[in-house]
Design an enzyme around this catalytic site. Structure first.
Site, short mmCIF file in Angstrom:
data_model
loop_
_atom_site.label_atom_id
_atom_site.label_comp_id
_atom_site.label_asym_id
_atom_site.label_seq_id
_atom_site.Cartn_x
_atom_site.Cartn_y
_atom_site.Cartn_z
CG HIS A 67 -0.30 0.28 2.50
ND1 HIS A 67 0.53 -0.62 3.13
CD2 HIS A 67 -0.32 1.37 3.30
CE1 HIS A 67 0.99 -0.08 4.25
NE2 HIS A 67 0.49 1.13 4.37
CE LYS A 72 14.10 0.07 5.89
NZ LYS A 72 14.93 -1.15 5.92
CE LYS A 96 7.76 -2.88 15.23
NZ LYS A 96 8.95 -3.44 15.82
CE LYS A 108 11.86 -9.32 10.53
NZ LYS A 108 11.91 -8.11 11.37
CB SER A 364 15.51 1.89 8.86
OG SER A 364 16.33 0.99 9.53
P1 NAD Z 1 20.57 -8.05 22.22
O1 NAD Z 1 20.96 -9.43 21.83
O2 NAD Z 1 21.55 -6.93 22.01
O3 NAD Z 1 20.17 -8.00 23.78
C1 NAD Z 1 19.35 -8.91 24.43
C2 NAD Z 1 19.91 -9.07 25.85
O4 NAD Z 1 18.99 -9.84 26.64
C3 NAD Z 1 21.25 -9.81 25.89
O5 NAD Z 1 22.19 -9.06 26.64
C4 NAD Z 1 20.90 -11.14 26.59
O6 NAD Z 1 21.98 -11.67 27.36
C5 NAD Z 1 19.73 -10.72 27.46
N1 NAD Z 1 18.92 -11.84 27.90
C6 NAD Z 1 18.71 -13.03 27.27
N2 NAD Z 1 17.91 -13.82 28.02
C7 NAD Z 1 17.61 -13.12 29.14
C8 NAD Z 1 16.82 -13.42 30.30
N3 NAD Z 1 16.19 -14.57 30.42
N4 NAD Z 1 16.73 -12.47 31.27
C9 NAD Z 1 17.38 -11.30 31.14
N5 NAD Z 1 18.13 -10.96 30.05
C10 NAD Z 1 18.24 -11.86 29.07
O7 NAD Z 1 19.19 -7.76 21.48
P2 NAD Z 1 18.49 -6.35 21.27
O8 NAD Z 1 18.83 -5.85 19.91
O9 NAD Z 1 18.71 -5.50 22.45
O10 NAD Z 1 16.95 -6.82 21.20
C11 NAD Z 1 16.20 -7.08 22.38
C12 NAD Z 1 14.74 -7.20 22.00
O11 NAD Z 1 14.30 -5.99 21.36
C13 NAD Z 1 14.38 -8.32 21.03
O12 NAD Z 1 13.09 -8.78 21.34
C14 NAD Z 1 14.35 -7.60 19.67
O13 NAD Z 1 13.53 -8.30 18.73
C15 NAD Z 1 13.74 -6.29 20.09
N6 NAD Z 1 13.99 -5.20 19.14
C16 NAD Z 1 15.26 -4.79 18.86
C17 NAD Z 1 15.46 -3.72 17.99
C18 NAD Z 1 16.84 -3.18 17.71
O14 NAD Z 1 16.94 -2.12 17.06
N7 NAD Z 1 17.90 -3.81 18.18
C19 NAD Z 1 14.36 -3.10 17.36
C20 NAD Z 1 13.07 -3.54 17.66
C21 NAD Z 1 12.91 -4.60 18.56
#
Ligand code: NAD
Length: 473
Positions: A67, A72, A96, A108, A364
Site C-alpha cells: 500500500h 521494509k 508498525k 521480512k 532506517s
Molecule cells: P541483544 O541481543 O543486544 O540484547 C538482548 C539481551 O537480553 C542480551 O544481553 C541477553 O543476554 C539478554 N537476555 C537473554 N535472556 C535473558 C533473560 N532470560 N533475562 C534477562 N536478560 C536476558 O538484542 P536487542 O537488539 O537489544 O533486542 C532485544 C529485544 O528488542 C528483542 O526482542 C528484539 O527483537 C527487540 N527489538 C530490537 C530492535 C533493535 O533495534 N535492536 C528493534 C526492535 C525490537
C-alpha cells in the site's frame, strides 16, 4: 484453529488484527486484503562449504503489503526460520510502519541457518547469493523492497548486500538505498545504534506527561523520580536504561540471563555493563543486592518495567505478581495475551511493542532518505544556522548593552549535526504516535487496551491508503 494444528505465529497476528478490526468501520474485503501477505518468495540455492561439501540453503522474502512502497523489514539468520514466521513478522512491519507514519509497506526476510555454524567466508557467500536471488526476481531495490538487520545479522551483512546489489545494477544512482543498517562508511546514518532504546524512552516519557493517564495510575507527571526496572542489558535494554537515567528516573534493578541486581538508590548502566564485561556476570555489582532468580526483577515494586530481552517473559503465571504501573514493551512480544488480560483487570498500562520499539525502523527511514538525497543530514544548513544565530546574539548584545555568557553563546549558536537531527526526528515521531494512539483509545472506551488501540490506528491508516489508491472500484 483446531487442537491438532501446530501453533501459527501468523494466525496469532491475524487474531490480534481481528480483535481490533471490530472497532473499525472498514468493509470486510478491505480488511481481508490488509491481512493477506501479497508476495511470498521461497527459495533454495546451493553453497559450497569450506570442507568442499555442497549444502542447499532454504530462504525467504515476504512482502506483506505494497500500500506504500518500498516494502521494509529485516533479514533474520536463524535455524528457526520458516515461512509462517517470516509472514507474521512481515505483517507486523506493515502495522508498525503505519503507526509511526513511516511510508513503507511491511516486509521480512529469513535464511534458515545458524550463523555460528558457518565461517565468515561461507556467510558472505550465502548473503551475496541470497541478494542476487532477490535481484533476479525483482524483490530488492530502493523503490521495491529494502531489507535491514534483524536477529543474527548486522552491519557486516548489510555491507555485503549493498555491494552485491550495486555490482548487479551498475549505474543505479540510488543503489545505496537498497538496504538500511549499513555502516556509516557505506551510507549508514548516525544515531541508528541507540535508536530503539531512545524511542522507547521518548514513547514512555510522553505517556508519563499525560496528566489524566498518570492520575488513573496513581502516579505523578513526568519521568523524573520514577523507578524503573530493565530486563536485558543488550542494545535496546542498555540504551533504554541510559536514557531513563539521563532523564532523571532511577533505574533500581537490571536483569540479565545469569541473574538480576537491585539498588534502590539507582544503578548506572555503563558501570554495570563494564562490571559484567570484567567479571562475566551482572551479579555482585558493588552496592547492589543480588536477586535469587533473574525473573524476580519482573516482580519488583516499581513505576516502569521495561522488558528488553525476549518474547513471552511475562505470561499467565507471573503477570498476577507484576507490581509495575507501566510496562514498556521494548522487546518484541514480551507479554502474552493472557498477561494482557491480567493487566487490563489490574489497571496496569502496557505500552505495546508494535509502536514502542519502532525507533529502529524510523531511523532506517531516515537512512533511506539520506541515501536518496545523497547528502549527510545537516551538511547544508549547519554553518548557515550557526552564522545566523551568532548574528542574533550580537544584535541582542548591542540592543541590551549586556553580554551573553560564553556557555550560553555556545549552546544557542550551535547548528545541529546528523545525530542531533536524527534524534529530533525520532522524538517527533514517537511523541506523535503516542498521542495518536492515546487519542484514539480515549475516543472509544470499549477498546480494551493500548495494544488493540495501536492495531486500530494501523488498520485505519492502511485501509485509508488502500481506499485512496482506488483499488476497490
Ligand atoms: P541483544 O541481543 O543486544 O540484547 C538482548 C539481551 O537480553 C542480551 O544481553 C541477553 O543476554 C539478554 N537476555 C537473554 N535472556 C535473558 C533473560 N532470560 N533475562 C534477562 N536478560 C536476558 O538484542 P536487542 O537488539 O537489544 O533486542 C532485544 C529485544 O528488542 C528483542 O526482542 C528484539 O527483537 C527487540 N527489538 C530490537 C530492535 C533493535 O533495534 N535492536 C528493534 C526492535 C525490537
Amino acid at each position: 484453529m483446531s487442537a491438532q494444528q501446530p501453533y501459527s505465529f501468523f494466525h496469532s497476528v491475524e487474531r490480534s488484527f481481528d480483535k481490533a478490526a471490530k472497532f473499525t468501520k472498514w468493509d470486510l474485503g478491505i480488511l481481508e486484503q490488509i491481512k493477506a501477505c501479497n508476495s511470498v518468495y521461497q527459495m533454495r540455492f546451493p553453497v559450497k562449504r569450506d570442507d568442499g561439501s555442497i549444502e542447499v540453503i532454504e530462504a525467504y522474502r515476504v512482502q506483506h503489503s505494497q500500500h506504500k512502497t518500498p516494502c521494509k523489514g529485516g533479514i533474520r539468520f536463524s535455524d528457526e526460520v520458516n515461512q509462517d514466521e517470516v509472514m507474521a513478522l512481515a505483517s507486523l512491519m506493515t502495522y508498525k510502519c503505519a503507526i509511526v507514519n513511516v511510508p513503507f509497506g511491511g516486509g521480512k526476510g529469513g535464511i534458515k541457518i545458524n550463523p555460528r555454524k558457518y565461517s565468515e567466508y561461507e556467510l558472505e557467500k550465502i548473503t551475496r547469493r541470497y541478494t542476487s536471488e532477490l535481484v533476479k526476481k525483482n524483490f530488492i531495490g530502493p523503490g521495491i523492497d529494502v531489507p535491514a538487520p534483524d536477529y543474527g545479522t548486522g552491519e557486516r551483512e548489510m555491507s555485503w548486500i549493498v555491494d552485491t546489489y550495486g555490482s548487479l545494477k551498475p549505474g543505479e544512482i540510488d543503489s545505496a538505498g537498497c538496504v538500511t543498517g549499513k555502516p556509516i562508511t557505506q551510507g549508514g546514518v548516525r544515531g541508528r545504534k541507540e535508536a530503539t532504546g531512545l524511542g522507547v524512552f521518548f514513547g514512555i516519557r510522553e505517556v508519563c506527561n499525560m496528566e489524566d493517564v498518570m492520575k488513573k495510575l496513581g502516579l505523578g507527571i513526568g519521568v523524573e523520580g520514577k523507578t524503573v526496572v530493565v530486563q536485558g542489558l543488550g542494545n535496546v535494554g542498555y540504551h533504554s536504561a541510559k536514557f531513563f537515567r539521563e532523564g532523571g528516573a532511577k533505574v533500581i534493578a537490571l536483569a540479565e540471563y545469569e541473574g538480576a541486581i537491585m539498588n534502590p538508590a539507582g544503578l548506572n548502566e555503563e558501570e554495570v555493563f563494564q562490571h559484567r564485561k570484567k567479571t562475566g556476570s551482572i551479579l555482585n555489582f558493588p552496592g547492589a543486592t543480588n536477586l535469587a532468580k533473574n525473573t524476580d526483577a519482573l516482580e519488583l515494586e516499581c513505576d516502569i518495567l521495561i522488558p528488553a530481552a525476549l518474547e513471552n517473559v511475562i505470561n499467565g503465571d507471573n503477570a498476577p505478581r507484576v507490581k509495575a504501573k507501566i510496562i514498556g514493551e521494548a522487546a518484541n512480544g514480551p507479554c502474552t495475551p493472557e498477561a494482557d488480560e491480567i493487566f487490563t483487570q489490574k489497571g496496569i498500562l502496557c505500552v505495546p511493542d508494535m509502536y514502542l520499539n519502532a525507533g529502529g525502523v524510523t531511523v532506517s527511514y531516515f537512512e533511506w532518505l539520506k541515501n536518496l538525497s545523497h547528502v549527510r543530514y545537516g551538511r547544508m544548513e549547519k554553518r548557515f544556522n550557526e552564522n545566523m544565530n551568532m548574528q542574533i546574539i550580537s544584535q541582542m548584545e548591542t540592543l541590551t548593552g549586556k553580554k551573553v555568557s560564553e556557555a550560553g553563546k555556545k549552546s544557542i549558536v550551535h547548528g545541529a549535526d546528523e545525530q542531533e537531527l536524527v534524534h529530533s526526528g525520532l522524538e517527533e515521531t514517537m511523541i506523535s504516535a503516542t498521542r495518536e494512539i492515546m487519542d484514539l483509545w480515549k475516543s472509544n472506551p470499549d477498546i480494551p487496551d493500548m495494544r488493540t488501540a495501536a492495531y486500530v490506528s494501523a488498520i485505519n491508516k492502511v485501509a485509508t491508503s488502500y481506499a485512496e489508491l482506488g483499488i476497490f472500484p
